[in-house]
Design an enzyme around this catalytic site. Structure first.
Site, PDB file in Angstrom:
ATOM      1  N   SER A   9       0.841  -1.195   0.000  1.00  0.00           N
ATOM      2  CA  SER A   9       0.000   0.000   0.000  1.00  0.00           C
ATOM      3  C   SER A   9       0.876   1.245   0.000  1.00  0.00           C
ATOM      4  O   SER A   9       1.993   1.234   0.529  1.00  0.00           O
ATOM      5  CB  SER A   9      -0.914   0.027   1.230  1.00  0.00           C
ATOM      6  OG  SER A   9      -1.622   1.252   1.287  1.00  0.00           O
ATOM      7  N   HIS A  10       0.349   2.314  -0.532  1.00  0.00           N
ATOM      8  CA  HIS A  10       1.043   3.603  -0.528  1.00  0.00           C
ATOM      9  C   HIS A  10       1.135   4.180   0.885  1.00  0.00           C
ATOM     10  O   HIS A  10       1.949   5.063   1.132  1.00  0.00           O
ATOM     11  CB  HIS A  10       0.308   4.598  -1.434  1.00  0.00           C
ATOM     12  CG  HIS A  10       0.620   4.422  -2.881  1.00  0.00           C
ATOM     13  ND1 HIS A  10       0.229   3.320  -3.604  1.00  0.00           N
ATOM     14  CD2 HIS A  10       1.308   5.218  -3.745  1.00  0.00           C
ATOM     15  CE1 HIS A  10       0.647   3.443  -4.849  1.00  0.00           C
ATOM     16  NE2 HIS A  10       1.309   4.580  -4.959  1.00  0.00           N
ATOM     17  N   VAL A  11       0.307   3.715   1.783  1.00  0.00           N
ATOM     18  CA  VAL A  11       0.250   4.263   3.144  1.00  0.00           C
ATOM     19  C   VAL A  11       0.617   3.154   4.138  1.00  0.00           C
ATOM     20  O   VAL A  11      -0.050   2.111   4.160  1.00  0.00           O
ATOM     21  CB  VAL A  11      -1.153   4.825   3.442  1.00  0.00           C
ATOM     22  CG1 VAL A  11      -1.243   5.354   4.859  1.00  0.00           C
ATOM     23  CG2 VAL A  11      -1.526   5.907   2.428  1.00  0.00           C
ATOM     24  N   SER A  69       1.058   2.605  -9.237  1.00  0.00           N
ATOM     25  CA  SER A  69       2.516   2.647  -9.090  1.00  0.00           C
ATOM     26  C   SER A  69       3.014   1.533  -8.169  1.00  0.00           C
ATOM     27  O   SER A  69       4.147   1.072  -8.308  1.00  0.00           O
ATOM     28  CB  SER A  69       2.994   4.013  -8.597  1.00  0.00           C
ATOM     29  OG  SER A  69       2.457   4.306  -7.330  1.00  0.00           O
TER      30      SER A  69
END
Length: 122
Positions: A9-11, A69
């Site tokens: 995950s991006h977070v 991404s």
């Protein structure tokens, strides 16, 4: 052959939260995460993904991600990994949870993938 799960995950907090959720239904499935950049910012890190692959005790990995991404970094990491990694373009939380619960019940990979198919993001 054992199957494990990697969540990207991006977070960082999202990756950790999904891991906590799926571990509730899959105590015997290896679940590792890669959340955020190396600086703990929003984004992804190929180094963190490689570490999640390496730390996962399974022979094969089912990889789930949140945004495009992350998929690009996963694809590059898969090319460099010695493990077999299956990458899924599916809803992150629902598919990781579904896969984990089915792997816990020793459901074969082909049947797990059949259950993931309706969760594909188009």
């Amino acid at each position: 052959m054992s199957l494990g799960i990697v969540i990207v995950s991006h977070v960082p907090e999202i990756a950790l939260g999904v891991q906590r959720l799926v571990e509730q239904v899959a105590k015997d499935v290896s679940v590792t995460i890669a959340g955020g950049t190396d600086e703990q910012q929003v984004g992804t890190s190929m180094a963190k993904i490689m570490k999640a692959f390496d730390q996962n005790t399974a022979d094969e990995i089912l990889a789930f991600y949140d945004l495009g991404s992350a998929k690009m970094n996963l694809e590059m990491a898969i090319e460099m990994s010695e493990k077999t990694v299956h990458l899924y373009d599916t809803a992150l939380i629902e598919s990781a949870y579904t896969a984990a619960s089915l792997l816990q019940a020793a459901v074969p990979l082909t049947d797990v993938e059949a259950q993931l198919a309706p969760l594909k993001i188009k």
